[in-house]
Design a protein around this motif. Structure first.
Motif, PDB file in Angstrom:
ATOM      1  N   LEU A   1       8.190   5.449   5.497  1.00 60.86           N
ATOM      2  CA  LEU A   1       9.227   5.372   4.470  1.00 60.86           C
ATOM      3  C   LEU A   1      10.540   4.880   5.070  1.00 60.86           C
ATOM      4  N   ARG A   2      10.877   5.417   6.223  1.00 55.97           N
ATOM      5  CA  ARG A   2      12.133   5.024   6.878  1.00 55.97           C
ATOM      6  C   ARG A   2      12.145   3.533   7.182  1.00 55.97           C
ATOM      7  N   ALA A   3      11.014   3.025   7.690  1.00 56.42           N
ATOM      8  CA  ALA A   3      10.914   1.591   7.963  1.00 56.42           C
ATOM      9  C   ALA A   3      11.056   0.789   6.676  1.00 56.42           C
ATOM     10  N   SER A   4      10.412   1.269   5.613  1.00 58.12           N
ATOM     11  CA  SER A   4      10.500   0.599   4.321  1.00 58.12           C
ATOM     12  C   SER A   4      11.941   0.562   3.822  1.00 58.12           C
ATOM     13  N   PHE A   5      12.660   1.680   3.956  1.00 57.93           N
ATOM     14  CA  PHE A   5      14.042   1.732   3.492  1.00 57.93           C
ATOM     15  C   PHE A   5      14.948   0.823   4.315  1.00 57.93           C
ATOM     16  N   LEU A   6      14.682   0.729   5.605  1.00 57.72           N
ATOM     17  CA  LEU A   6      15.470  -0.183   6.440  1.00 57.72           C
ATOM     18  C   LEU A   6      15.268  -1.627   6.011  1.00 57.72           C
ATOM     19  N   LEU A   7      14.045  -1.963   5.660  1.00 56.31           N
ATOM     20  CA  LEU A   7      13.740  -3.332   5.241  1.00 56.31           C
ATOM     21  C   LEU A   7      14.329  -3.666   3.876  1.00 56.31           C
TER      22      LEU A   7
ATOM     23  N   ASP B   1       0.833  -1.201   0.000  1.00 53.84           N
ATOM     24  CA  ASP B   1       0.000   0.000   0.000  1.00 53.84           C
ATOM     25  C   ASP B   1       0.870   1.254   0.000  1.00 53.84           C
ATOM     26  N   LEU B   2       1.945   1.217   0.777  1.00 52.96           N
ATOM     27  CA  LEU B   2       2.859   2.354   0.836  1.00 52.96           C
ATOM     28  C   LEU B   2       3.508   2.586  -0.527  1.00 52.96           C
ATOM     29  N   ALA B   3       3.933   1.502  -1.178  1.00 50.56           N
ATOM     30  CA  ALA B   3       4.569   1.627  -2.491  1.00 50.56           C
ATOM     31  C   ALA B   3       3.597   2.194  -3.519  1.00 50.56           C
TER      32      ALA B   3
ATOM     33  N   ILE C   1       1.035   4.271  -3.023  1.00 50.19           N
ATOM     34  CA  ILE C   1       0.838   5.716  -2.860  1.00 50.19           C
ATOM     35  C   ILE C   1       2.096   6.462  -3.278  1.00 50.19           C
ATOM     36  N   ARG C   2       3.257   5.858  -3.072  1.00 51.29           N
ATOM     37  CA  ARG C   2       4.495   6.476  -3.532  1.00 51.29           C
ATOM     38  C   ARG C   2       4.526   6.568  -5.059  1.00 51.29           C
ATOM     39  N   LEU C   3       4.088   5.508  -5.721  1.00 49.11           N
ATOM     40  CA  LEU C   3       4.061   5.528  -7.184  1.00 49.11           C
ATOM     41  C   LEU C   3       3.076   6.565  -7.719  1.00 49.11           C
ATOM     42  N   ALA C   4       2.044   6.831  -6.939  1.00 46.41           N
ATOM     43  CA  ALA C   4       1.051   7.823  -7.359  1.00 46.41           C
ATOM     44  C   ALA C   4       1.551   9.253  -7.185  1.00 46.41           C
TER      45      ALA C   4
END
Length: 254
Positions: A184-190, A108-110, A112-115
């Protein structure tokens, strides 16, 4: 992939009602109170948290405002469906990190980022200032200096994306970037590019974003941003981490 990927503890609340709201919110997001479930009665909740009735009611009001609960006469307090939750609320996002983010959250985060982010990169290429460009280059340099799996690398990555949103000149895009910073920070860490080849790819395409913005190539900036987001999604696949190191806690940003 397991439902829980990583738990990233956030700072505790500063007031009784905020802490009770956080505790109930995390339980809802983690599924301990399922959608459509009625919460225990006031007496039981008061005893559970050791707070007064006004504090409990203020906590419930907070969760109602955030879309997690609804109160109904002769029914009680009921957990609302996930679609009603305000995902742009900073607390709701933080509680997701407390509860443990899963593949659905990351997807879901990705989306909204793509949008938003490719368009932000296009706008940044058209109207960035020299100060914006300096911020982008500083973030890029920091990414090169930091170890790929470090908090510093994730923070530098985050700073670059926030700088793109800021350079877009669009207040809504800037606001979205700041609201979802923790996620976003959590996503980048993963999605840390641990392998050397992955690191080189990540650095190359982030540099492409910066270079395209610098020369005013809106289409190239957008395409590079799309690649970066899709590449991060690819690295998320198969990631299963049950806990995060203490240094990852919110508020310990460098």
């Amino acid at each position: 992939m397991t439902s829980r990927i990583v738990v990233i503890p956030t700072r505790r609340a500063h007031s009784n009602h905020a802490e009770v709201a956080r505790s109930i919110g995390v339980d809802i997001i983690a599924g301990r109170y399922a959608e459509g479930t009625r919460l225990p009665g006031d007496a039981e909740m008061i005893a559970m948290f050791g707070v007064s009735r006004p504090v409990l009611r203020e906590s419930v009001k907070t969760l109602v405002a955030k879309g997690l609960l609804t109160t109904k006469a002769r029914v009680g307090t009921v957990v609302r469906e996930r679609a009603a939750w305000n995902m742009f609320d900073a607390d709701v996002l933080a509680w997701h990190l407390d509860a443990g983010i899963d593949k659905r959250f990351l997807n879901d985060l990705a989306e909204i980022r793509l949008a938003v982010e490719p368009r932000a990169a296009m706008l940044a290429a058209k109207q960035r200032s020299e100060e914006d460009l300096a911020d982008l280059r500083r973030s890029m340099e920091r990414m090169r200096l930091e170890a790929s799996d470090s908090v510093g690398f994730a923070d530098a990555d985050l700073a670059l994306h926030v700088a793109v949103a800021r350079a877009s000149g669009n207040l809504f895009m800037r606001s979205i970037g700041h609201v979802i910073e923790a996620a976003l920070r959590a996503s980048f860490l993963l999605s840390a590019p641990v392998e050397l080849e992955d690191r080189d790819t990540v650095l190359l395409w982030h540099q492409k974003i910066v270079d395209a913005i610098a020369v005013g190539d809106a289409e190239a900036a957008s395409e590079a941003m799309i690649f970066v987001i899709h590449n991060g999604m690819h690295r998320h696949e198969g990631t299963v981490i049950e806990s995060a190191p203490a240094s990852v806690e919110s508020g310990e940003r460098s």
